[in-house]
Design a protein around this motif. Structure first.
Motif, PDB file in Angstrom:
ATOM      1  N   LYS A  88       1.156  -1.162   0.332  1.00  0.00           N
ATOM      2  CA  LYS A  88      -0.153   0.343   0.274  1.00  0.00           C
ATOM      3  C   LYS A  88       1.005   1.130  -0.130  1.00  0.00           C
ATOM      4  O   LYS A  88       0.452   2.235  -0.356  1.00  0.00           O
ATOM      5  CB  LYS A  88      -1.252   0.187   1.306  1.00  0.00           C
ATOM      6  CG  LYS A  88      -2.085   1.174   1.496  1.00  0.00           C
ATOM      7  CD  LYS A  88      -2.214   1.320   2.408  1.00  0.00           C
ATOM      8  CE  LYS A  88      -3.815   1.917   2.644  1.00  0.00           C
ATOM      9  NZ  LYS A  88      -4.832   1.874   3.847  1.00  0.00           N
ATOM     10  N   TYR A  89       1.884   1.602   0.748  1.00  0.00           N
ATOM     11  CA  TYR A  89       2.886   2.533   0.814  1.00  0.00           C
ATOM     12  C   TYR A  89       4.490   2.691   0.480  1.00  0.00           C
ATOM     13  O   TYR A  89       4.470   3.159  -0.310  1.00  0.00           O
ATOM     14  CB  TYR A  89       2.373   3.002   2.644  1.00  0.00           C
ATOM     15  CG  TYR A  89       1.772   3.569   3.374  1.00  0.00           C
ATOM     16  CD1 TYR A  89       0.621   4.190   2.572  1.00  0.00           C
ATOM     17  CD2 TYR A  89       0.636   2.492   4.230  1.00  0.00           C
ATOM     18  CE1 TYR A  89      -0.291   4.430   3.426  1.00  0.00           C
ATOM     19  CE2 TYR A  89      -0.653   3.020   4.205  1.00  0.00           C
ATOM     20  CZ  TYR A  89      -1.316   3.981   4.185  1.00  0.00           C
ATOM     21  OH  TYR A  89      -2.303   4.245   4.588  1.00  0.00           O
ATOM     22  N   LYS A  94       5.568   6.050  -1.005  1.00  0.00           N
ATOM     23  CA  LYS A  94       5.058   6.983   0.231  1.00  0.00           C
ATOM     24  C   LYS A  94       5.558   6.584   1.043  1.00  0.00           C
ATOM     25  O   LYS A  94       6.304   7.393   2.134  1.00  0.00           O
ATOM     26  CB  LYS A  94       3.399   6.876   0.629  1.00  0.00           C
ATOM     27  CG  LYS A  94       2.557   7.083  -0.956  1.00  0.00           C
ATOM     28  CD  LYS A  94       0.914   6.497  -0.246  1.00  0.00           C
ATOM     29  CE  LYS A  94       0.542   6.849  -1.953  1.00  0.00           C
ATOM     30  NZ  LYS A  94      -0.929   6.119  -1.492  1.00  0.00           N
ATOM     31  N   SER A 220      -1.720   2.532   9.009  1.00  0.00           N
ATOM     32  CA  SER A 220      -2.072   3.232   8.241  1.00  0.00           C
ATOM     33  C   SER A 220      -2.859   4.935   8.466  1.00  0.00           C
ATOM     34  O   SER A 220      -2.155   5.383   7.131  1.00  0.00           O
ATOM     35  CB  SER A 220      -2.759   2.339   7.125  1.00  0.00           C
ATOM     36  OG  SER A 220      -2.324   0.845   6.726  1.00  0.00           O
ATOM     37  N   ASP A 224      -1.231   7.347   6.662  1.00  0.00           N
ATOM     38  CA  ASP A 224      -2.335   9.082   6.098  1.00  0.00           C
ATOM     39  C   ASP A 224      -2.016  10.292   6.636  1.00  0.00           C
ATOM     40  O   ASP A 224      -2.714  11.038   6.036  1.00  0.00           O
ATOM     41  CB  ASP A 224      -3.502   8.049   5.471  1.00  0.00           C
ATOM     42  CG  ASP A 224      -3.852   6.846   5.523  1.00  0.00           C
ATOM     43  OD1 ASP A 224      -3.077   6.930   4.829  1.00  0.00           O
ATOM     44  OD2 ASP A 224      -4.816   6.125   5.346  1.00  0.00           O
ATOM     45  N   GLU A 225      -2.034  10.232   7.936  1.00  0.00           N
ATOM     46  CA  GLU A 225      -2.545  11.515   8.484  1.00  0.00           C
ATOM     47  C   GLU A 225      -0.813  12.443   8.259  1.00  0.00           C
ATOM     48  O   GLU A 225      -0.791  13.722   7.956  1.00  0.00           O
ATOM     49  CB  GLU A 225      -2.498  11.322  10.204  1.00  0.00           C
ATOM     50  CG  GLU A 225      -2.356  12.392  11.030  1.00  0.00           C
ATOM     51  CD  GLU A 225      -3.368  13.552  10.488  1.00  0.00           C
ATOM     52  OE1 GLU A 225      -3.014  14.287  11.009  1.00  0.00           O
ATOM     53  OE2 GLU A 225      -4.332  13.103  10.371  1.00  0.00           O
ATOM     54  N   LYS A 228      -0.322  14.228   4.642  1.00  0.00           N
ATOM     55  CA  LYS A 228      -1.108  15.355   4.904  1.00  0.00           C
ATOM     56  C   LYS A 228      -0.709  16.572   4.379  1.00  0.00           C
ATOM     57  O   LYS A 228      -0.053  16.267   5.564  1.00  0.00           O
ATOM     58  CB  LYS A 228      -2.218  15.485   5.529  1.00  0.00           C
ATOM     59  CG  LYS A 228      -2.732  14.601   5.454  1.00  0.00           C
ATOM     60  CD  LYS A 228      -3.846  15.102   7.165  1.00  0.00           C
ATOM     61  CE  LYS A 228      -5.784  13.462   7.056  1.00  0.00           C
ATOM     62  NZ  LYS A 228      -6.134  14.243   7.932  1.00  0.00           N
TER      63      LYS A 228
END
Length: 229
Positions: A88-89, A94, A220, A224-225, A228
């Protein structure tokens, strides 16, 4: 009589209450034993330049996983949680996922094979950098033996490294001579300084992830935070 009885009753209630409170405190201490004492609001400083990682060098978020190769929960983390996070990351550019090895589970065993495994992984990293380290890490967790037994002997660690594309003689010398012992101790001190009391422990951009029940979900959410704008 009534007052004496009442006093005795009050005294009994007080004693019972004290015992219940003591039991609850003991349970609370047992529940938090082995968990980090650092709060999620405190960003810890790690020497990322000295740590192996998976991911792209320019990934915007640093995820640091503190593990012991003898830790069964870490093995589970690597087999179930880490693959989802990598897909996912890490694979999407990311996240860089760093490894900080904190050897502590063999402190009371006849030989400190937690330390041996950490030193072996550092010997691999010294030669093959990130790819070799991450491959060896997977091998070590697959080969993990009982937490209460000495299984990561130096001879076994050499056997587990034979499939790696490294100079085997150089690796053996590195391990036999404890050439990476100082670096392993430095890594351990970084974990202790950050308040780590158990493994696995995860930090996102230096902040402890307070996992409630679901590692993937909670990590996760922290990533995600951090992503931002």
């Amino acid at each position: 009589m009534t007052r004496l009885s009442g006093n005795n009753q009050n005294r009994s209630v007080l004693i019972i209450g004290t015992l219940v409170a003591a039991a609850l405190i003991a349970l609370a201490l047992f529940a938090v034993r082995g968990k980090s004492t650092t709060t999620t609001g405190e960003a810890q400083t790690f020497t990322y330049a000295n740590l192996p990682y998976a991911g792209q060098a320019n990934a915007p978020v640093n995820v640091l996983v503190v593990e012991d190769f003898k830790c069964p929960n870490c093995k589970s983390f690597e087999e179930t949680v880490a693959p989802e996070l990598r897909t996912k990351y890490v694979g999407t550019g990311k996240v860089k996922m760093y490894s900080l090895v904190y050897p502590f589970l063999a402190d009371r065993l006849p030989e400190d094979d937690s330390k041996y495994a950490a030193q072996a992984a550092r010997c691999v990293y010294a030669q093959g950098k990130n790819d070799a380290f991450n491959t060896y890490k997977e091998i070590l967790f697959r080969a993990q033996g009982p937490e209460t037994e000495v299984w990561a002997t130096k001879s076994r660690l050499k056997e587990l490294a034979t499939s790696l594309d490294i100079d085997q003689a150089k690796f053996a010398t590195c391990l036999d001579n404890d050439e990476t012992a100082a670096q392993v101790e430095t890594d351990k001190q970084e974990a202790l300084k950050a308040g780590v009391g158990g493994t696995p422990t995860v930090f996102v951009n230096g902040k402890l992830v307070n996992v409630q029940s679901d590692y993937v979900k909670d990590i996760s959410a922290a990533i995600d935070e951090a992503l931002k704008p």
